[in-house]
Write a protein that holds these residues in place. Sequence first.
Motif, mmCIF file in Angstrom:
data_model
loop_
_atom_site.group_PDB
_atom_site.id
_atom_site.type_symbol
_atom_site.label_atom_id
_atom_site.label_comp_id
_atom_site.label_asym_id
_atom_site.label_seq_id
_atom_site.Cartn_x
_atom_site.Cartn_y
_atom_site.Cartn_z
ATOM 1 N N THR A 1 6.138 -101.821 -36.979
ATOM 2 C CA THR A 1 5.841 -100.593 -36.237
ATOM 3 C C THR A 1 4.390 -100.633 -35.793
ATOM 4 O O THR A 1 3.500 -100.961 -36.586
ATOM 5 C CB THR A 1 6.074 -99.353 -37.125
ATOM 6 N N GLY A 2 4.162 -100.297 -34.542
ATOM 7 C CA GLY A 2 2.810 -100.142 -34.020
ATOM 8 C C GLY A 2 2.401 -98.681 -34.119
ATOM 9 O O GLY A 2 3.237 -97.788 -33.974
ATOM 10 N N ILE A 3 1.126 -98.454 -34.389
ATOM 11 C CA ILE A 3 0.604 -97.086 -34.472
ATOM 12 C C ILE A 3 -0.523 -96.956 -33.463
ATOM 13 O O ILE A 3 -1.550 -97.636 -33.574
ATOM 14 C CB ILE A 3 0.108 -96.748 -35.903
ATOM 15 N N LEU A 4 -0.308 -96.107 -32.462
ATOM 16 C CA LEU A 4 -1.308 -95.899 -31.418
ATOM 17 C C LEU A 4 -2.443 -95.026 -31.930
ATOM 18 O O LEU A 4 -2.332 -94.384 -32.980
ATOM 19 C CB LEU A 4 -0.648 -95.265 -30.193
ATOM 20 N N ASP B 1 -3.403 -92.211 -31.055
ATOM 21 C CA ASP B 1 -3.054 -90.788 -31.193
ATOM 22 C C ASP B 1 -2.069 -90.528 -32.339
ATOM 23 O O ASP B 1 -1.607 -89.405 -32.536
ATOM 24 C CB ASP B 1 -2.498 -90.233 -29.882
ATOM 25 N N GLY B 2 -1.728 -91.584 -33.096
ATOM 26 C CA GLY B 2 -0.814 -91.430 -34.233
ATOM 27 C C GLY B 2 0.636 -91.700 -33.909
ATOM 28 O O GLY B 2 1.487 -91.698 -34.801
ATOM 29 N N THR B 3 0.962 -91.930 -32.646
ATOM 30 C CA THR B 3 2.333 -92.237 -32.246
ATOM 31 C C THR B 3 2.783 -93.556 -32.860
ATOM 32 O O THR B 3 2.056 -94.539 -32.814
ATOM 33 C CB THR B 3 2.443 -92.324 -30.707
ATOM 34 N N HIS B 4 3.988 -93.565 -33.440
ATOM 35 C CA HIS B 4 4.588 -94.778 -33.990
ATOM 36 C C HIS B 4 5.610 -95.303 -32.989
ATOM 37 O O HIS B 4 6.371 -94.523 -32.410
ATOM 38 C CB HIS B 4 5.299 -94.487 -35.314
ATOM 39 N N LEU B 5 5.625 -96.640 -32.790
ATOM 40 C CA LEU B 5 6.596 -97.211 -31.846
ATOM 41 C C LEU B 5 6.956 -98.632 -32.225
ATOM 42 O O LEU B 5 6.202 -99.306 -32.922
ATOM 43 C CB LEU B 5 6.079 -97.151 -30.419
ATOM 44 N N GLN B 6 8.118 -99.027 -31.746
ATOM 45 C CA GLN B 6 8.553 -100.413 -31.807
ATOM 46 C C GLN B 6 8.702 -100.855 -30.356
ATOM 47 O O GLN B 6 9.586 -100.371 -29.650
ATOM 48 C CB GLN B 6 9.858 -100.573 -32.564
ATOM 49 N N PRO B 7 7.820 -101.748 -29.893
ATOM 50 C CA PRO B 7 7.836 -102.112 -28.475
ATOM 51 C C PRO B 7 9.115 -102.829 -28.068
ATOM 52 O O PRO B 7 9.709 -103.557 -28.879
ATOM 53 C CB PRO B 7 6.607 -102.999 -28.327
ATOM 54 N N PRO B 8 9.543 -102.657 -26.829
ATOM 55 C CA PRO B 8 10.813 -103.227 -26.385
ATOM 56 C C PRO B 8 10.842 -104.757 -26.415
ATOM 57 O O PRO B 8 11.911 -105.333 -26.591
ATOM 58 C CB PRO B 8 10.977 -102.690 -24.960
ATOM 59 N N TRP B 9 9.707 -105.432 -26.252
ATOM 60 C CA TRP B 9 9.696 -106.889 -26.275
ATOM 61 C C TRP B 9 9.967 -107.453 -27.663
ATOM 62 O O TRP B 9 10.234 -108.625 -27.818
ATOM 63 C CB TRP B 9 8.390 -107.455 -25.709
ATOM 64 N N ALA B 10 9.903 -106.601 -28.699
ATOM 65 C CA ALA B 10 10.115 -107.056 -30.075
ATOM 66 C C ALA B 10 11.432 -106.555 -30.659
ATOM 67 O O ALA B 10 11.693 -106.728 -31.834
ATOM 68 C CB ALA B 10 8.956 -106.578 -30.949
ATOM 69 N N GLN B 11 12.278 -105.974 -29.855
ATOM 70 C CA GLN B 11 13.542 -105.429 -30.354
ATOM 71 C C GLN B 11 14.677 -106.407 -30.157
ATOM 72 O O GLN B 11 14.618 -107.318 -29.437
ATOM 73 C CB GLN B 11 13.858 -104.115 -29.649
#
Length: 123
Positions: free
Chosen positions: A108-111, A113-123
Amino acid sequence: MRIIRAAEAPRFQLPGVEFTGLASPSRGSAGLCTWRLAVDAGLRGDEPHTIDRDEVFMVLAGSVQVTPDGDKLGPGDAVVVLAGEPIQLSNLGETTAELYVAITAGFTGILADGTHLQPPWAQ
């Protein structure tokens, strides 16, 4: 065995950066994600982000800085950014920089601003 042909690999764009998805769970790898980065000349990363796993950057061409105050890296250099360390990719050169990146799947990446995401290139 799963082959990801360069011509068929999915590409994702952010301003100044192209991600070419290679290994990932949706492309046959349960445990590892890899992608190729092309970073435009002169790009300065926005605000730093972090990742919850160690991430490895391997420079193929160009000159980059991967962390806000990190060392200048060139072709053949690699850096391991430990989980939780800030990442802010900048191209220090006058040509497109190219890198390979590797990280364990499911990160998980954490931006900033605190947003958590899993980028589409890694899914």
